[in-house]
Design a protein around this motif. Sequence first.
Motif, PDB file in Angstrom:
ATOM      1  N   MET A   1     -13.045  14.128   2.132  1.00 29.00           N
ATOM      2  CA  MET A   1     -11.983  13.646   3.012  1.00 29.00           C
ATOM      3  C   MET A   1     -10.796  13.333   2.127  1.00 29.00           C
TER       4      MET A   1
ATOM      5  N   SER B   1      -1.457  10.818   4.650  1.00 32.21           N
ATOM      6  CA  SER B   1      -0.582   9.725   5.095  1.00 32.21           C
ATOM      7  C   SER B   1      -0.445   8.592   4.085  1.00 32.21           C
TER       8      SER B   1
ATOM      9  N   HIS C   1     -14.511   1.933  -0.104  1.00 29.94           N
ATOM     10  CA  HIS C   1     -13.816   1.754   1.176  1.00 29.94           C
ATOM     11  C   HIS C   1     -14.766   1.900   2.343  1.00 29.94           C
TER      12      HIS C   1
ATOM     13  N   GLU D   1     -16.017   7.737  -4.263  1.00 28.45           N
ATOM     14  CA  GLU D   1     -14.609   7.502  -3.899  1.00 28.45           C
ATOM     15  C   GLU D   1     -13.702   7.781  -5.094  1.00 28.45           C
TER      16      GLU D   1
ATOM     17  N   ASN E   1     -10.243   2.797  -4.729  1.00 25.33           N
ATOM     18  CA  ASN E   1      -9.247   1.802  -4.303  1.00 25.33           C
ATOM     19  C   ASN E   1      -9.501   0.438  -4.952  1.00 25.33           C
TER      20      ASN E   1
ATOM     21  N   CYS F   1      -6.398  12.093   2.353  1.00 22.19           N
ATOM     22  CA  CYS F   1      -5.352  11.596   3.257  1.00 22.19           C
ATOM     23  C   CYS F   1      -4.004  12.251   2.992  1.00 22.19           C
TER      24      CYS F   1
ATOM     25  N   ALA G   1      -9.448   9.972  -0.440  1.00 19.70           N
ATOM     26  CA  ALA G   1      -8.195   9.522   0.203  1.00 19.70           C
ATOM     27  C   ALA G   1      -7.016   9.780  -0.734  1.00 19.70           C
TER      28      ALA G   1
ATOM     29  N   ARG H   1      -2.873  -6.785  -5.431  1.00 18.72           N
ATOM     30  CA  ARG H   1      -2.824  -5.350  -5.646  1.00 18.72           C
ATOM     31  C   ARG H   1      -1.400  -4.874  -5.385  1.00 18.72           C
TER      32      ARG H   1
ATOM     33  N   TYR I   1     -14.314  -1.624   3.818  1.00 19.99           N
ATOM     34  CA  TYR I   1     -13.117  -1.717   4.657  1.00 19.99           C
ATOM     35  C   TYR I   1     -13.194  -0.931   5.967  1.00 19.99           C
TER      36      TYR I   1
ATOM     37  N   GLY J   1      -8.079   8.402   7.711  1.00 19.50           N
ATOM     38  CA  GLY J   1      -9.071   8.509   6.646  1.00 19.50           C
ATOM     39  C   GLY J   1     -10.396   7.903   7.084  1.00 19.50           C
ATOM     40  N   THR J   2     -10.305   6.808   7.810  1.00 23.43           N
ATOM     41  CA  THR J   2     -11.522   6.150   8.285  1.00 23.43           C
ATOM     42  C   THR J   2     -12.299   7.091   9.191  1.00 23.43           C
TER      43      THR J   2
ATOM     44  N   SER K   1       0.847  -1.200   0.000  1.00 25.53           N
ATOM     45  CA  SER K   1       0.000   0.000   0.000  1.00 25.53           C
ATOM     46  C   SER K   1       0.876   1.241   0.000  1.00 25.53           C
TER      47      SER K   1
HETATM   48  N1  TLP Z   1      -7.055   2.095   2.547  1.00 23.20           N
HETATM   49  C1  TLP Z   1      -6.097   1.106   2.971  1.00 23.20           C
HETATM   50  C2  TLP Z   1      -6.811  -0.124   3.531  1.00 23.20           C
HETATM   51  O1  TLP Z   1      -7.743   0.260   4.481  1.00 23.20           O
HETATM   52  C3  TLP Z   1      -7.496  -0.946   2.520  1.00 23.20           C
HETATM   53  C4  TLP Z   1      -5.160   0.772   1.837  1.00 23.20           C
HETATM   54  O2  TLP Z   1      -4.134   0.132   2.109  1.00 23.20           O
HETATM   55  O3  TLP Z   1      -5.454   1.157   0.686  1.00 23.20           O
HETATM   56  N2  TLP Z   1     -10.485   5.644   1.879  1.00 23.20           N
HETATM   57  C5  TLP Z   1      -9.790   4.952   0.968  1.00 23.20           C
HETATM   58  C6  TLP Z   1     -10.179   5.012  -0.455  1.00 23.20           C
HETATM   59  C7  TLP Z   1      -8.697   4.174   1.381  1.00 23.20           C
HETATM   60  O4  TLP Z   1      -8.033   3.471   0.475  1.00 23.20           O
HETATM   61  C8  TLP Z   1      -8.338   4.160   2.741  1.00 23.20           C
HETATM   62  C9  TLP Z   1      -7.199   3.307   3.229  1.00 23.20           C
HETATM   63  C10 TLP Z   1      -9.098   4.911   3.640  1.00 23.20           C
HETATM   64  C11 TLP Z   1     -10.179   5.641   3.179  1.00 23.20           C
HETATM   65  C12 TLP Z   1      -8.847   4.897   5.126  1.00 23.20           C
HETATM   66  O5  TLP Z   1      -7.701   5.562   5.487  1.00 23.20           O
HETATM   67  P1  TLP Z   1      -6.982   5.242   6.902  1.00 23.20           P
HETATM   68  O6  TLP Z   1      -6.160   4.017   6.673  1.00 23.20           O
HETATM   69  O7  TLP Z   1      -6.158   6.463   7.146  1.00 23.20           O
HETATM   70  O8  TLP Z   1      -8.041   5.042   7.923  1.00 23.20           O
END
Ligand code: TLP
Length: 343
Positions: A196, A200, A85, A137, A141, A198, A172, A318, A89, A60-61, A8
Amino acid sequence: MAFIDLRSDTVTLPTEEMRKAMANAEVGDDVYGEDPTINRLESLAAEIMGKEAAMFVPSGTMGNQVSVMTHTRRGDEVIMEAESHVYYYEVGAMAALSGVQARPVPGVRGVMNPEDVKRAIREPNIHYPKTTLVVLENTHNRGGGKVLPLENVKTISEIAHSNGINVHMDGARIFNAQVASGIPAKEYAQYADSIMFCLSKGLSAPVGSMVAGSKDFIERARKNRKMLGGGMRQAGILAAAGIIALTKMVDRLQEDHDHAKLLGEKLHEMGYGVNPEDVETNMVVVDVTVVGKDVHAMEKELKDRGILANANSNKTLRLVTHYGITAEDITKTIDAFNDILRQ
Ligand code: TLP
């Protein structure tokens, strides 16, 4: 062995400049709104997205979930793409935290047909939940880093708004969309009531995401962030890295896209299941079953050759390119895939 980590873009490490800025960051108590570095980052994020205000969140979550919570009431229905996501996820958080029901709409590589969105909107009826939010989104992803076409975003947003429904964008990786399409992030964001994104992931900051929207929305979202335990104190230490992420790390995403493209092309030439045309940003989704491989066995064979990649279905791996992955790493990865085939 130092692994080439393509699991990732969340694995990116902060740059030297980030570490220095973090060490020297001016800080205060952000719950009181007194952290100057957080305030600077929030203004910058709002400006970049063309929104009135923005808020720093730990992940991001949390950014997505605070947004869902702020846009909805318990019992409402939220439309989102079936592989998104926020649905796939986030540990069932929409249901658990906001008490809302998901209405997943299957798309093509993450892109929903606006007509399907229209059909999913609930009519007024005593039996029905109220549809109050559509989540998009961008990039997608599980769609393999697909950039949502701007026209698609616009059309879905118009459908939502004409039915009194808000739009949240899980951006993200919105800067990957910007770099790949040449369309500034704020042009996507203009169709969303909240976005939102990211810091990070590909942008390399160690922690943090932003939520941007109207002043009123962000004010209400701050209360929900506090409720969820996301009110941080001297978090300017983190924001300092975020400012560098936004000002210095966006344009270089092109390099990650070039690496992903090359990987996609070479793996396609070898006979792996990937269409290079589908590689739009920093992800390559490869069907390994077409060359007679089991996806988990493949994960292991790659690992034995120093490459880390995750299965994201029972057929596909992936691969995600990001800051820190060099042209040489890409060559080594291509060689490893080749080697596995020749065994
Ligand atoms: N995605 C992560 C995993 O959770 C799958 C990754 O490795 O790709 N929105 C999208 C579209 C994302 O891909 C992710 C993270 C998030 C939100 C959540 O971000 P975090 O990890 O900061 O909570």
